[in-house]
Design a protein around this motif. Structure first.
Motif, short mmCIF file in Angstrom:
data_model
loop_
_atom_site.label_atom_id
_atom_site.label_comp_id
_atom_site.label_asym_id
_atom_site.label_seq_id
_atom_site.Cartn_x
_atom_site.Cartn_y
_atom_site.Cartn_z
N LYS A 162 -4.10 0.84 -2.32
CA LYS A 162 -3.55 -0.48 -2.38
C LYS A 162 -3.33 -0.94 -3.93
O LYS A 162 -3.95 -1.35 -4.54
CB LYS A 162 -4.65 -1.20 -1.61
N CYS A 165 -6.06 4.85 5.82
CA CYS A 165 -4.92 4.51 5.36
C CYS A 165 -3.86 4.09 6.44
O CYS A 165 -4.27 4.33 7.73
CB CYS A 165 -4.11 5.88 4.82
N VAL A 172 -7.77 -0.60 2.47
CA VAL A 172 -7.70 0.73 2.66
C VAL A 172 -9.17 1.53 2.64
O VAL A 172 -9.08 2.63 2.89
CB VAL A 172 -6.68 1.52 1.72
N THR A 193 -8.69 2.69 -2.91
CA THR A 193 -8.00 3.96 -2.55
C THR A 193 -8.75 4.63 -0.99
O THR A 193 -9.87 4.07 -0.97
CB THR A 193 -8.10 5.05 -3.57
N HIS A 194 -8.14 5.55 -0.52
CA HIS A 194 -8.71 6.26 0.60
C HIS A 194 -8.09 7.44 0.67
O HIS A 194 -7.02 7.87 0.21
CB HIS A 194 -8.47 5.42 1.96
N TYR A 195 -8.96 8.53 1.09
CA TYR A 195 -8.40 10.08 1.04
C TYR A 195 -8.78 10.54 2.39
O TYR A 195 -9.83 10.39 3.00
CB TYR A 195 -9.13 11.06 -0.07
N GLU A 223 -1.54 13.26 6.41
CA GLU A 223 -1.97 12.32 5.35
C GLU A 223 -2.76 12.55 4.51
O GLU A 223 -3.51 13.72 4.57
CB GLU A 223 -2.67 11.16 6.13
N THR A 238 0.91 -1.22 -0.03
CA THR A 238 -0.08 0.14 -0.10
C THR A 238 1.04 1.20 -0.10
O THR A 238 1.84 1.36 0.77
CB THR A 238 -0.84 -0.08 1.30
N GLY A 272 1.25 5.30 0.24
CA GLY A 272 0.58 6.57 0.81
C GLY A 272 1.51 7.80 0.66
O GLY A 272 2.51 7.89 0.24
N SER A 276 -3.59 10.67 0.90
CA SER A 276 -4.27 9.32 0.41
C SER A 276 -3.23 8.19 0.52
O SER A 276 -2.21 8.19 0.62
CB SER A 276 -4.67 9.93 -1.10
N CYS A 277 -3.96 7.07 0.14
CA CYS A 277 -3.28 5.74 -0.10
C CYS A 277 -3.79 5.08 -0.84
O CYS A 277 -5.11 5.22 -1.46
CB CYS A 277 -3.11 5.17 1.33
#
Length: 128
Positions: A52, A109, A105, A58-60, A47, A33, A35, A49-50
């Protein structure tokens, strides 16, 4: 030795866009993953975003939704961060980091202190 190399930073006027790249060296992203984080002078690390890499989920961070877009190129082992509508508060050193594992994720993240590999960062300066 596994390394991450960021590029794409620079000087941009408010309202402009930049695309940052994070490339793997000495390893592949397949089981990682990735980030993006940033740190402005005198401020704590944030942080952004990230992603996988294996499935592209994704995640924000809530404060980063809407203007930042993370993506990946599996063939190039590269992760990108598209940044739009930049303002002076986006001025910071942007780092990418990688953590091995298969955790989802979708709900968040990995914490920055859990990351296995860090890049040296690329400076983004936004003039107002």
């Amino acid at each position: 030795e596994p390394q991450l190399v960021e590029s794409g930073g620079g000087f941009v006027q408010a309202g402009g866009s930049l695309r940052l790249s994070c490339a793997a060296s000495g390893f592949t992203f397949d089981d990682y993953t990735i980030g993006w984080f940033r740190q402005a002078p005198g401020k704590e690390r944030e942080e952004i975003s990230c992603i996988k890499f294996s499935d592209g989920t994704t995640h924000y961070a809530d404060s980063m939704k809407g203007r930042f877009t993370i993506s990946s190129d599996n063939a190039k082992d590269t992760v990108y961060l598209q940044m739009d509508s930049l303002n002076s508060e986006d001025t910071a050193v942007y780092h990418c980091a990688a953590i091995i594992g298969t955790a989802s994720v979708l709900t968040g993240c990995p914490y920055y202190y859990a990351m296995d590999v860090w890049g040296k960062g690329t400076l983004v300066t936004v003039s107002s």
